[in-house]
Design an enzyme around this catalytic site. Structure first.
Site, PDB file in Angstrom:
ATOM      1  N   LYS A 166      13.062  22.475  18.231  1.00 56.42           N
ATOM      2  CA  LYS A 166      12.211  22.071  17.101  1.00 56.42           C
ATOM      3  C   LYS A 166      12.674  20.746  16.516  1.00 56.42           C
ATOM      4  O   LYS A 166      13.871  20.526  16.330  1.00 56.42           O
ATOM      5  CB  LYS A 166      12.260  23.144  15.999  1.00 56.42           C
ATOM      6  N   ASP A 174       2.583  21.855  17.129  1.00 51.50           N
ATOM      7  CA  ASP A 174       3.009  21.302  15.845  1.00 51.50           C
ATOM      8  C   ASP A 174       2.744  22.352  14.777  1.00 51.50           C
ATOM      9  O   ASP A 174       1.642  22.898  14.727  1.00 51.50           O
ATOM     10  CB  ASP A 174       2.170  20.039  15.546  1.00 51.50           C
ATOM     11  N   ASN A 175       3.749  22.690  13.985  1.00 46.45           N
ATOM     12  CA  ASN A 175       3.583  23.688  12.917  1.00 46.45           C
ATOM     13  C   ASN A 175       3.670  23.028  11.552  1.00 46.45           C
ATOM     14  O   ASN A 175       4.362  22.023  11.381  1.00 46.45           O
ATOM     15  CB  ASN A 175       4.677  24.769  13.029  1.00 46.45           C
ATOM     16  N   HIS A 220      15.007  32.263  12.167  1.00 46.65           N
ATOM     17  CA  HIS A 220      14.178  32.709  13.285  1.00 46.65           C
ATOM     18  C   HIS A 220      14.540  32.039  14.604  1.00 46.65           C
ATOM     19  O   HIS A 220      15.098  30.934  14.634  1.00 46.65           O
ATOM     20  CB  HIS A 220      12.709  32.423  12.970  1.00 46.65           C
ATOM     21  N   LYS A 250       9.403  40.638   6.748  1.00 48.66           N
ATOM     22  CA  LYS A 250      10.075  40.498   8.064  1.00 48.66           C
ATOM     23  C   LYS A 250      11.493  39.971   7.860  1.00 48.66           C
ATOM     24  O   LYS A 250      12.445  40.476   8.466  1.00 48.66           O
ATOM     25  CB  LYS A 250       9.273  39.535   8.946  1.00 48.66           C
ATOM     26  N   ASP A 251      11.652  38.987   6.992  1.00 46.04           N
ATOM     27  CA  ASP A 251      12.972  38.388   6.801  1.00 46.04           C
ATOM     28  C   ASP A 251      13.888  39.317   6.023  1.00 46.04           C
ATOM     29  O   ASP A 251      15.094  39.350   6.257  1.00 46.04           O
ATOM     30  CB  ASP A 251      12.823  37.024   6.122  1.00 46.04           C
ATOM     31  N   ASP A 272       9.509  36.605  19.510  1.00 48.81           N
ATOM     32  CA  ASP A 272       9.914  36.179  18.179  1.00 48.81           C
ATOM     33  C   ASP A 272      11.044  37.065  17.669  1.00 48.81           C
ATOM     34  O   ASP A 272      11.007  38.289  17.862  1.00 48.81           O
ATOM     35  CB  ASP A 272       8.678  36.332  17.257  1.00 48.81           C
ATOM     36  N   TYR A 332       6.845  20.801  11.826  1.00 46.32           N
ATOM     37  CA  TYR A 332       7.811  20.723  12.916  1.00 46.32           C
ATOM     38  C   TYR A 332       7.151  20.898  14.279  1.00 46.32           C
ATOM     39  O   TYR A 332       6.264  21.720  14.453  1.00 46.32           O
ATOM     40  CB  TYR A 332       8.953  21.732  12.738  1.00 46.32           C
ATOM     41  N   ARG A 350       0.841  -1.220   0.000  1.00 46.75           N
ATOM     42  CA  ARG A 350       0.000   0.000   0.000  1.00 46.75           C
ATOM     43  C   ARG A 350       0.865   1.254   0.000  1.00 46.75           C
ATOM     44  O   ARG A 350       0.433   2.330  -0.408  1.00 46.75           O
ATOM     45  CB  ARG A 350      -0.903   0.012   1.239  1.00 46.75           C
ATOM     46  N   ARG A 361      12.577  30.803   4.496  1.00 47.77           N
ATOM     47  CA  ARG A 361      11.913  31.255   5.723  1.00 47.77           C
ATOM     48  C   ARG A 361      12.945  31.199   6.851  1.00 47.77           C
ATOM     49  O   ARG A 361      13.499  30.140   7.130  1.00 47.77           O
ATOM     50  CB  ARG A 361      10.720  30.348   6.064  1.00 47.77           C
TER      51      ARG A 361
HETATM   52  C1  T46 Z   1       5.615  30.787  13.828  1.00 54.13           C
HETATM   53  C2  T46 Z   1       4.145  31.066  13.958  1.00 54.13           C
HETATM   54  C3  T46 Z   1       3.510  31.994  13.170  1.00 54.13           C
HETATM   55  N1  T46 Z   1       2.169  32.209  13.314  1.00 54.13           N
HETATM   56  C4  T46 Z   1       1.529  33.185  12.432  1.00 54.13           C
HETATM   57  C5  T46 Z   1       2.151  34.576  12.413  1.00 54.13           C
HETATM   58  C6  T46 Z   1       1.876  35.061  11.004  1.00 54.13           C
HETATM   59  O1  T46 Z   1       0.575  35.631  10.943  1.00 54.13           O
HETATM   60  C7  T46 Z   1       1.883  33.792  10.159  1.00 54.13           C
HETATM   61  C8  T46 Z   1       3.196  33.570   9.428  1.00 54.13           C
HETATM   62  O2  T46 Z   1       4.241  33.669  10.380  1.00 54.13           O
HETATM   63  P1  T46 Z   1       5.738  33.798   9.888  1.00 54.13           P
HETATM   64  O3  T46 Z   1       5.821  34.703   8.708  1.00 54.13           O
HETATM   65  O4  T46 Z   1       6.586  34.108  11.110  1.00 54.13           O
HETATM   66  O5  T46 Z   1       6.001  32.302   9.396  1.00 54.13           O
HETATM   67  P2  T46 Z   1       7.442  31.724   8.940  1.00 54.13           P
HETATM   68  O6  T46 Z   1       8.186  32.737   8.129  1.00 54.13           O
HETATM   69  O7  T46 Z   1       7.171  30.399   8.366  1.00 54.13           O
HETATM   70  O8  T46 Z   1       8.197  31.590  10.325  1.00 54.13           O
HETATM   71  C9  T46 Z   1       8.619  30.341  10.836  1.00 54.13           C
HETATM   72  O9  T46 Z   1       9.748  29.985  10.086  1.00 54.13           O
HETATM   73  C10 T46 Z   1      10.854  29.413  10.722  1.00 54.13           C
HETATM   74  C11 T46 Z   1      11.420  28.383   9.777  1.00 54.13           C
HETATM   75  C12 T46 Z   1      10.629  28.867  12.078  1.00 54.13           C
HETATM   76  O10 T46 Z   1      11.333  27.963  12.531  1.00 54.13           O
HETATM   77  C13 T46 Z   1       9.637  29.504  12.953  1.00 54.13           C
HETATM   78  O11 T46 Z   1       8.757  28.535  13.525  1.00 54.13           O
HETATM   79  C14 T46 Z   1       8.805  30.538  12.323  1.00 54.13           C
HETATM   80  O12 T46 Z   1       9.430  31.774  12.579  1.00 54.13           O
HETATM   81  O13 T46 Z   1       1.671  32.713  11.098  1.00 54.13           O
HETATM   82  C15 T46 Z   1       1.402  31.538  14.242  1.00 54.13           C
HETATM   83  O14 T46 Z   1       0.189  31.748  14.361  1.00 54.13           O
HETATM   84  N2  T46 Z   1       2.029  30.616  15.052  1.00 54.13           N
HETATM   85  C16 T46 Z   1       3.368  30.354  14.947  1.00 54.13           C
HETATM   86  O15 T46 Z   1       3.893  29.486  15.691  1.00 54.13           O
END
Ligand code: T46
Length: 188
Positions: free
Chosen positions: A72, A47-48, A62, A167-168, A143, A132, A23, A59
């Site tokens: 993580k 869990d993300n 962070h 942001k980045d 953050d 993750y 399967r 990304r």
């Molecule tokens: C991280 C996070 C974000 N959010 C919300 C905040 C924003 O409205 C939206 C996107 O967030 P962000 O642009 O910070 O997502 P990434 O650029 O993927 O950030 C992540 O990317 C790198 C690789 C990481 O290891 C971190 O977990 C995290 O910083 O999700 C949430 O609601 N919960 C969360 O735990």
């Protein structure tokens, strides 16, 4: 479960076994006791899961500062990505050094990144998904970010223009950054 070292002792690569049949496969993608047996005795609370449409999406890099620092356990749910951790524990013999590896749905490989490290990744295929587990909850006030191209990371860009969030784009460089982590205090 295979555990291998990376360039930084605290950052590990973990490959849980896949039980294949006609399967497909079954895999215990996380087992607390097995991870603890390997010396990573941590509890996850969140869990993300994120999807990045374009190849070359970066990304990161962070972190969450104490008291909500996050360890993580990272894996790739679909596609391929280059995952990176950068040591930002003041006083660490590997401060500012990075460890990276390709994680993909195909190789099933995971990266364990303790608190005290920056985390980031670059997608190597369209529609790549990262999943993750985190050892603490999201805490926006804690953050933080460091510029993806300020840590000497050998990103496999191969001429691709990176796709970055605002942001980045505006994150500080590593050498302009005052880390909230100390080597002694940032264990796991
Ligand atoms: C991280 C996070 C974000 N959010 C919300 C905040 C924003 O409205 C939206 C996107 O967030 P962000 O642009 O910070 O997502 P990434 O650029 O993927 O950030 C992540 O990317 C790198 C690789 C990481 O290891 C971190 O977990 C995290 O910083 O999700 C949430 O609601 N919960 C969360 O735990």
């Amino acid at each position: 479960m295979k555990i291998t070292d990376t360039a930084i002792p605290a950052v590990k690569l973990i490959t849980p076994p896949r039980i294949a049949d006609d399967r497909g496969f079954f895999c215990e993608s996380w087992n607390r006791a097995r991870l603890a047996e390997a010396g990573i005795a941590v509890d996850f609370v969140q869990d993300n899961h994120s999807l990045s449409h374009r190849t070359g999406t970066v990304r990161g890099l962070h972190y969450q500062a104490p008291p909500h620092a996050q360890g993580k356990l990272v894996r790739c749910g679909h596609g391929r990505l280059f995952d990176v951790a950068v040591d930002i524990r003041k006083g660490s013999p590997t401060y500012g050094q990075w460890a990276g590896a390709e994680l993909s749905f195909e190789n099933g490989r995971q990266m364990w990144i303790p608190a005290g490290f920056l985390h980031g990744f670059m997608t190597l295929e369209p529609d790549t998904e990262i999943i993750y587990k985190c050892t603490d909850y999201y805490a926006p006030d804690c953050d933080g970010a460091v510029r993806w191209d300020s840590c000497g990371i050998d990103w496999p860009l191969e001429g691709i223009a990176p796709v970055l969030s605002e942001k980045d784009e505006r994150a500080p460089r590593l050498d302009d950054f005052d880390s909230p982590f100390s080597y002694a205090g940032a264990a796991a």
